[in-house]
Design a protein around this motif. Structure first.
Motif, PDB file in Angstrom:
ATOM      1  N   ALA A 339       2.168   9.876  -6.911  1.00 59.55           N
ATOM      2  CA  ALA A 339       2.965   8.645  -6.924  1.00 59.55           C
ATOM      3  C   ALA A 339       4.439   8.922  -7.226  1.00 59.55           C
ATOM      4  O   ALA A 339       5.333   8.328  -6.616  1.00 59.55           O
ATOM      5  N   ARG A 342       6.185  10.249  -4.195  1.00 64.76           N
ATOM      6  CA  ARG A 342       6.425   9.149  -3.236  1.00 64.76           C
ATOM      7  C   ARG A 342       7.608   8.300  -3.700  1.00 64.76           C
ATOM      8  O   ARG A 342       8.411   7.847  -2.882  1.00 64.76           O
ATOM      9  N   LEU A 346      10.739   7.721  -1.394  1.00 71.28           N
ATOM     10  CA  LEU A 346      11.153   6.358  -1.036  1.00 71.28           C
ATOM     11  C   LEU A 346      12.571   6.073  -1.549  1.00 71.28           C
ATOM     12  O   LEU A 346      13.341   5.356  -0.898  1.00 71.28           O
ATOM     13  N   LYS A 482      10.749 -12.621  -3.414  1.00 73.16           N
ATOM     14  CA  LYS A 482      11.302 -11.753  -4.448  1.00 73.16           C
ATOM     15  C   LYS A 482      12.692 -11.245  -4.032  1.00 73.16           C
ATOM     16  O   LYS A 482      13.637 -11.251  -4.827  1.00 73.16           O
ATOM     17  N   ASP A 565      13.666  -3.364  -5.681  1.00 75.28           N
ATOM     18  CA  ASP A 565      13.044  -3.048  -6.981  1.00 75.28           C
ATOM     19  C   ASP A 565      13.767  -1.906  -7.700  1.00 75.28           C
ATOM     20  O   ASP A 565      13.908  -1.920  -8.916  1.00 75.28           O
TER      21      ASP A 565
ATOM     22  N   SER B 514       3.657   5.415 -10.459  1.00 73.25           N
ATOM     23  CA  SER B 514       4.830   4.920  -9.727  1.00 73.25           C
ATOM     24  C   SER B 514       6.008   4.634 -10.643  1.00 73.25           C
ATOM     25  O   SER B 514       7.153   4.864 -10.278  1.00 73.25           O
ATOM     26  N   SER B 580       8.976  -4.270 -11.931  1.00 79.56           N
ATOM     27  CA  SER B 580       8.801  -4.630 -10.514  1.00 79.56           C
ATOM     28  C   SER B 580       7.479  -4.038 -10.010  1.00 79.56           C
ATOM     29  O   SER B 580       6.942  -4.455  -8.987  1.00 79.56           O
ATOM     30  N   LEU B 582       7.142  -1.307  -8.611  1.00 80.45           N
ATOM     31  CA  LEU B 582       7.433  -0.369  -7.513  1.00 80.45           C
ATOM     32  C   LEU B 582       6.254  -0.248  -6.556  1.00 80.45           C
ATOM     33  O   LEU B 582       5.845   0.858  -6.189  1.00 80.45           O
ATOM     34  N   SER B 583       5.749  -1.404  -6.154  1.00 77.81           N
ATOM     35  CA  SER B 583       4.535  -1.382  -5.348  1.00 77.81           C
ATOM     36  C   SER B 583       4.742  -0.695  -3.996  1.00 77.81           C
ATOM     37  O   SER B 583       3.791  -0.194  -3.402  1.00 77.81           O
ATOM     38  N   ALA B 585       5.921   2.123  -3.402  1.00 86.32           N
ATOM     39  CA  ALA B 585       5.545   3.533  -3.452  1.00 86.32           C
ATOM     40  C   ALA B 585       4.052   3.719  -3.187  1.00 86.32           C
ATOM     41  O   ALA B 585       3.630   4.776  -2.736  1.00 86.32           O
TER      42      ALA B 585
END
Lengths: 593, 593
Positions: A339, A342, A346, A482, A565, B514, B580, B582-583, B585
């Protein structure tokens, strides 16, 4: 060593959906220029970038330019690559048609320049400097000088340089001490210039120096600087390079990065004076430099995007290959499945896409600022002035972080030079320094671009951002809700800060200098959020239309959301710092450090 | 090249006012150890650091270690410097008395180690690794191994190394493949280890390697790793270095920085197997490594402070000398008078002081965690566990930014290698990577140190922070009122995030991975703000007392206030990002990158 692929999909998306290139071309009456042509051009440029320039990037790093007998010998392979660049007409892209250019819009030149800098920044600095020289001559040169120099500079047959800095005149050009003594139709130029990018090389038959110097009767300070053209080889009666001029490279800097780009100490007039020709009027050199600076500064900001994109591609490639860690089923996994990796990827991807959006939009605004329509010019000229320090300042600072993330994704291998991640990191470090440090950009942004017009240009930008905010609320999804909420707060915060600054800085002359950096960074992150939110709206609209791959559009929605975010909160934190006034920076004495 | 002066005033202030060293020594029954002695020791160490080690820092960078016939030849001058370090007893500072150590508190060792790393990080890595080996042996070695190796490791007569990483086993030690075959009383070790810091050199008569390897019957994964001691020269009957062991350096890495520190590829057992001796019990190697890691990780965090301090000193020196720009009266001024330069210097100064406060306090907590008083141990053990990933993760990330600011203050000169600013920047880049990347620290922090104890250790820290918050409200001044307000909000935010995470992560197993980076950084900036606020309280109390120079105390108030304005908002922005979720990711597929 990392490979490179031009980011076709995103470049085309930004050009069509954010720049609205087709609309622009049609409004500007450009026949046969449209987003389809842009796409073809980017694809062709991408091939040269990927196949020829990118493989020479580490060569330039490991075998940088050398100096022998006052001649700079560029990295082996660069001359061939440059010849291909010229032969394929890439140097001519945006030049005026009367001097052999293709007169394509600046935004298209920008999209193509992105690729050169991604592929090989050290190399690409050479044509970038030529473009600056071209602009200076177009804007201020006499017809004679234009006729003598522009066709070869635009074709790429010759290259150009900018000679501003001296040992005691860095950010402060008032200290320029180089001299120009009238000598018939020309001038004898003497003085030493430092940090001259691509000041010499053997790739072309001539190098055309633009040099800041003082006339004998010039006023002191910045109002006494004139601009001269000094060719490496004086032109003969046929306009061809002839006798060697009295202008040579006397040493090369040993730098942290961009080893492929020779950084020269240039000595003018060791043997009586270099022959130079006045560009435009006397004592207007600084003003002429400022003319070019919008372009040059946006170009350096663009380099921030380019090197971040290159670093991102390398990080993704490594993260997909490097096996480390165990899945729940016991099998081994590539680190891209972690994670936190990533998150880093990102962060690089969304940051890079935000920069691309801003770079292209700002470049397109330059096109619009040069419109024949006075109303359009009046709108876009201050917009360009406002965005330029953000493009330069924010994007180059951001590039430090994103190239560093590439090193981090590589772990221990990132610290090993052979991996190549370190090169991008080292190369990137010059970006917030040259063409005006971040501090210079920040002062320009808060002072000349905001306080001076009482915040009008910024207000106009905020108003445009609010249109996007409102459009976000029209899409019925939690993600858009959001984005709407967070972006609205950030834009409102920007409005609040603008008002606060206009109010407070009147009575506190030190305030602007103390908080300018945070004010600049705040608006960088805000612009990125605005344009990615706009991208998300466009992606949402295009989903299922067949124009773009759905997977690309869905990814765009993810990067936009991630940016909101991960990065948009920074706009607010910079706002907090601005509105703290950072009074400590003024309260402390020099001796207390 | 930059000079270096040990930060005596601040080190003494932190030791007395934050660590409360005198109280600690008295509680711990340490006779003759007090803050006065600490001050004398730091002063003496500062001389060696400034006069001997600091001038060799750029030498090490430019003339790094070389490999010849499997022998590493360290930088010229290092051997002499090392001998002085040993002759003056610096290696013995914190070692136990029974093996020739001075048994001084860890916090004092930390304050002294700060100086070595500031002066010459590449050099100082050598004794740092020895300290790690000493700790491993003290904690887990048999009496025989201790008697054979500890006196010489503690005196510095020999140095030690850590051999963990293999080409396929970086952060994931479960993949360790080196083998250990029983052979009478000893073991035959075979395998290749990479990234071995100071794996070989000619400064001492022996090098003692601690090596992770697997026994033939070992379980798979991390539960099958054992720890061995493998000397470069086997000990003869008298315990002196005799026959060469089967363990050699086969190549050196070409790195971005710390060129003075040889990073070795070590090959064990090319000729039948290196003779090694089991440390402690079989298959407990990983656990033993973790024992050492708290110390090693705090040491690397400390390096983040050290290199930032060195960079800060260089930046101030340059900013005071470099003339650029004009005062209102027309005279020329040094760049330190520009507000944005002062902002950068204050950012470096306040950041460095925050790191020093945290490093020393955490080091002192290690002392307290080893107390004879069970209650004290019970309080400080989880506190050390909690602070260690913050010290390592946050301070090393922060060091990237602060060493980069030094480059920035230097402008164009910062990019030129001869200036030396680039070296600190390059050297610093390893810090968030080795001894566990920031991602590893962040996962440790959020998982093992927070979720696993249901936030108890963090809650205890928050409670202590609130005591400082309340104390701030007792001082009647706008600056303290602001510090009170901002710090209270930040601590409350931390409480809110803790509760939120405990609640959400139960149902979302990907969440912690994340957001762990932001959760870590948030608490780093919060700890810095807490300890600088505490410093401000102490400075306010001491003003006029004569114990410290008033100018020092007034400056401390300014740096604390600046930190609250400039850095504390980051804690909140990281909190925003944590909450947040960080969904994005998690939502993105590998193929979408």
């Amino acid at each position: 060593m990392s490979t490179y692929t031009a980011p076709y999909a995103d470049a085309n998306f930004v050009i069509k959906e954010l720049v609205k290139f087709d609309q622009y071309c049609s409004d500007a009456g450009l026949e046969e220029v449209n987003s389809e042509l842009a796409s073809v051009i980017i694809e062709e440029a991408g091939k040269l970038a990927a196949d020829v320039l990118a493989p020479l990037n580490s060569t330039g790093d490991q075998n940088g330019a050398r100096l022998e007998d006052n001649k700079v010998l560029e990295t082996k392979g660069f001359a061939d690559a440059y010849q291909q660049y010229v032969d394929n007409g890439w140097a001519t892209l945006t030049g005026p048609e009367e001097f052999g250019g293709q007169a394509l819009p600046n935004v298209l030149g920008t999209a193509v320049n992105e690729l050169w800098h991604s592929a090989n920044m050290g190399f690409a600095l050479c044509p970038m400097l030529s473009q600056g020289a071209v602009e200076a001559l177009i804007a201020h040169g006499s017809d004679e000088l234009k006729a003598q120099y522009l066709p070869q500079l635009i074709s790429g047959e010759w290259t150009g340089t900018m000679n501003l800095t001296e040992p005691n005149a860095g950010s402060d050009l008032s200290a320029v001490a180089s001299k120009a003594i009238p000598d018939g139709d020309s001038y004898k130029i003497t003085g030493q210039k430092i940090f001259i990018t691509w000041g010499d090389h053997q790739m072309t038959s001539n190098v055309v120096h633009l040099v800041l110097a003082r006339l004998p009767d010039a006023p002191a300070g910045v109002k006494g600087i004139s601009l001269f053209i000094v060719p490496k080889f004086k032109l003969d009666a046929n306009g061809a390079p002839g006798e060697l001029n009295d202008a040579v490279c006397v040493s090369l800097e040993h730098k942290l990065g961009i080893h492929g780009s020779p950084t020269c100490v240039m000595s003018f007039g060791d043997n009586g004076g270099a022959e130079g020709y006045l560009v435009g009027e006397a004592n207007k050199g600084l003003m002429y430099m400022f003319t070019m600076m919008n372009h040059a500064r946006q170009s350096v900001g663009l380099q921030g995007l380019s090197i971040s994109e290159r670093a991102y591609q390398q990080a993704v490639e490594y993260a997909k290959e490097r096996i480390q860690g165990t899945r729940k089923d016991g099998s081994k996994m590539p680190i891209i499945e972690h994670a936190d990796v990533r998150r880093m990827l990102l962060a690089m991807k969304s940051g890079t896409e935000a920069m691309r959006a801003l770079a292209y939009v700002a470049a397109s605004d330059v096109d619009k600022a040069h419109s024949d329509d006075a109303e359009e010019t009046q709108h876009y000229k201050p917009r360009v002035d406002l965005l330029t320090p953000i493009v330069k300042g924010w994007m180059t600072e951001f590039a430090q972080e994103l190239t560093s993330l590439n090193v981090q994704v590589h772990g221990g291998m990132g610290f090993i030079e052979e991996t190549g991640a370190a090169q991008h990191y080292r190369d990137a470090r010059i970006l917030p320094i040259y063409e005006g440090t971040t501090g210079i950009q920040a002062l320009d942004f808060i002072g000349r671009k905001m306080l001076m017009d009482k915040g009008a240009a910024l207000e106009s930008l905020q108003t445009e951002m609010m249109i996007t905010v409102n459009a976000l609320s029209a899409v019925d999804s939690p993600a858009f809700a959001k984005m709407n909420r967070e972006l609205r707060m950030a834009v409102e915060r920007s409005m609040q800060v603008r008002t606060w600054l206009l109010d407070k800085s009147a009575s506190n002359p030190d305030l602007a200098g103390s908080v300018c950096f945070d004010f600049l960074m705040m608006h960088g992150f805000l612009c990125g959020g605005w344009l990615l939110a706009k991208s998300a709206l466009a992606a949402h609209e295009q989903l299922g239309n067949g124009e773009y791959a759905d997977d690309f559009l869905r990814t765009k929605l993810i990067t936009a959301e991630f940016y909101i975010d991960n990065y948009l909160p920074r706009a607010n934190r910079h706002a907090d710092t601005v509105m703290s006034g950072l009074s400590g920076a003024c309260a402390i004495d020099t001796e207390q450090f």
